[in-house]
Design an enzyme around this catalytic site. Structure first.
Site, PDB file in Angstrom:
ATOM      1  CB  SER A 222       9.389  12.368  -1.949  1.00  0.00           C
ATOM      2  OG  SER A 222       9.991  13.465  -1.302  1.00  0.00           O
TER       3      SER A 222
ATOM      4  CG  HIS B  24       7.781   9.765  -5.318  1.00  0.00           C
ATOM      5  ND1 HIS B  24       8.112   8.485  -4.938  1.00  0.00           N
ATOM      6  CD2 HIS B  24       8.701  10.566  -4.741  1.00  0.00           C
ATOM      7  CE1 HIS B  24       9.182   8.518  -4.155  1.00  0.00           C
ATOM      8  NE2 HIS B  24       9.564   9.767  -4.026  1.00  0.00           N
TER       9      HIS B  24
ATOM     10  CE  LYS C  28      12.081   8.019  -6.125  1.00  0.00           C
ATOM     11  NZ  LYS C  28      12.365   9.445  -6.078  1.00  0.00           N
TER      12      LYS C  28
HETATM   13  C1  LIG Z   1      13.634  10.218  -5.820  1.00  0.00           C
HETATM   14  C2  LIG Z   1      13.418  11.608  -6.205  1.00  0.00           C
HETATM   15  C3  LIG Z   1      14.372  12.291  -6.937  1.00  0.00           C
HETATM   16  C4  LIG Z   1      15.733  11.724  -7.210  1.00  0.00           C
HETATM   17  O1  LIG Z   1      15.707  10.740  -8.159  1.00  0.00           O
HETATM   18  P1  LIG Z   1      16.960   9.745  -8.267  1.00  0.00           P
HETATM   19  O2  LIG Z   1      16.845   9.194  -9.622  1.00  0.00           O
HETATM   20  O3  LIG Z   1      16.797   8.736  -7.187  1.00  0.00           O
HETATM   21  O4  LIG Z   1      18.187  10.565  -8.063  1.00  0.00           O
HETATM   22  C5  LIG Z   1      14.070  13.556  -7.368  1.00  0.00           C
HETATM   23  N1  LIG Z   1      12.903  14.148  -7.063  1.00  0.00           N
HETATM   24  C6  LIG Z   1      11.966  13.515  -6.337  1.00  0.00           C
HETATM   25  C7  LIG Z   1      10.671  14.203  -6.044  1.00  0.00           C
HETATM   26  C8  LIG Z   1      12.200  12.237  -5.864  1.00  0.00           C
HETATM   27  O5  LIG Z   1      11.315  11.640  -5.118  1.00  0.00           O
END
Ligand SMILES: *Cc1c(COP(=O)(O)O)cnc(C)c1O
Length: 411
Positions: free
Chosen positions: A185, A213, A250
């Site tokens: 991330s 991601h 996302k």
């Molecule tokens: C954003 C993210 C999460 C968390 O996801 P949410 O739905 O926002 O809680 C988990 N793992 C990774 C690698 C992320 O980038």
């Protein structure tokens, strides 16, 4: 009230401020996936969202979410009591089809999915091998599990194998887990899945990959890390990855998390995963948005992924040509390493003055001295928006560099 506690907390906050590390919340309202407005009506071009395909404002997604409100604005309970809507089951089916797996389970966030999977599966005496740059939710999941945690150097499969061999010497009855982000991330780089699969097979490890991601972002149809390596090497690794975790927040334009893999894992989690059991299910409209976004992704994957890749390439090229230190890569997460935290904050403030929002990422999210702008490009940014933003970033960088040199010369 405990005066000692109050003093301690205030002191910590003061220290954060002193080091330019205190966090504040800036409210925004998105007019479309790339433009947002603040409370004073100032409009910004945003290069920092996770809304990779821009589907949050797609008319079909909005319509589906409105329609689903007819079934109530809340889900009324945990999935195991009254909160199980038809929509969630349909979404789980669609996700497991998309990922070519047996089954899937929705959690309320990606964060909770990581917590809920890791600490339900990894028990006392087990060992979790975790990449050094894994997401906070993976780290927290490993911390609350009773398993032993061994952190291996970022993407370093030699280090990973050495750690495994070290542990195997003590030769207990234990289960081994390897957990990694698919796309990391903060740096936007991609996990070495073929090597991880080889090691997982050799030492009988359960391999878990977090594609938050990667889903909707890499692979020619946006299916994530497994597809990315299938495109690249021709090998389908899907059956060697035990569990794929992801988020609906996302590329899928909603909120919620998921895990997908063999049916027995999903059955086990339904029975044993506390974040799944003890939290109210997502609302019908949240699920409908994600379901519609996923449908759109399936139907238009070639076009969406092509737009995203073109935009990513253009932004990376322009910034590199402008002499910025861009972390090399292929994903739309484009880190621009600045170094000192105060300079990074200043950079981000200057960009804001020019009407562009890019997040400044500072410790503890990244190591000390590696503060950065973390720019993300999405499929619906226009070429003009990208060119304007790259030009502005380069202009500010040259100005800040000059100022910084003058400060150093005067010292
Ligand atoms: C954003 C993210 C999460 C968390 O996801 P949410 O739905 O926002 O809680 C988990 N793992 C990774 C690698 C992320 O980038």
């Amino acid at each position: 009230m405990n005066q000692n506690l109050e003093n301690k907390l205030k002191e910590e906050l003061y220290e954060l401020k002193n080091h330019n590390l205190n966090r504040t919340i800036d409210d925004l309202r998105f007019i479309n996936p790339t433009k947002a407005m603040n409370k004073d009506g100032m409009e910004y071009l945003v290069f920092g969202t996770n809304n990779y395909l821009g589907l949050t404002h797609h008319p079909d997604v909005i319509e589906a979410s409105k329609e689903a409100n007819d079934y109530g604005t809340g889900s009324t309970g945990s999935r195991l009591t009254t909160g199980a809507s038809f929509g969630i089951r349909e979404l789980e089916k669609n996700i497991s089809e998309f990922k070519s797996t047996e089954s899937a389970l929705i959690f309320n966030t990606g964060y909770m999915a990581n917590l809920g999977v890791i600490y339900a599966l990894a028990k006392e005496n087990d060992i979790i091998f975790s990449d050094q740059l894994n997401h906070a939710s993976i780290i927290d999941g490993t911390k609350i599990s009773k398993a032993k945690v061994k952190v291996y150097k970022h993407k370093d499969t030699v280090d990973l194998e050495n750690l495994i061999l070290d542990e195997l010497k003590s030769n207990k009855e234990l289960n081994l887990f390897i957990v990694t982000d698919g796309v990391f991330s903060m740096d936007g780089d991609i996990a070495p899945l073929p090597e991880l699969v080889e090691i997982a097979n050799k030492y009988d490890c359960c391999l878990i990959i977090d594609d938050a991601h990667a889903t909707g972002v890499i692979g020619k149809n946006g299916k994530g890390t497994v597809e990315y390596f299938k495109d690249k090497t021709g090998k389908d690794l899907s059956k060697y990855v035990d569990l794929q975790i992801g988020t609906l927040s996302k590329a899928l334009a909603s909120e919620g998390g998921f895990v997908t893999g063999k049916q027995f894992y999903i059955d086990y989690l339904i029975n044993k995963s506390r974040p799944f059991i003890f939290s109210t299910a997502l609302s019908p409209s949240t699920i409908a948005s994600a379901n519609t976004a996923l449908k759109l992704l399936k139907e238009n994957s070639k076009r969406y992924l092509n737009d995203l890749n073109e935009n990513t390439k253009l932004m990376r090229k322009l910034l590199n040509n402008g002499g910025l230190t861009v972390v090399d890569g292929e994903t739309p997460i484009i880190p621009i390493i600045i170094g000192p935290t105060d300079l990074t904050n200043k950079f981000s403030k200057e960009l804001e003055k020019e009407g562009i929002l890019v997040s400044a990422i500072r410790p503890p999210s990244v190591p000390k001295g590696e503060s950065r702008l973390r720019l993300t490009v999405i499929a619906t940014h226009t070429k003009k928006e990208i060119e304007f933003t790259a030009k502005t970033i380069i202009k500010i960088w040259n100005k800040l560099k000059k100022e910084n040199m003058e400060i150093k010369l005067n010292e």
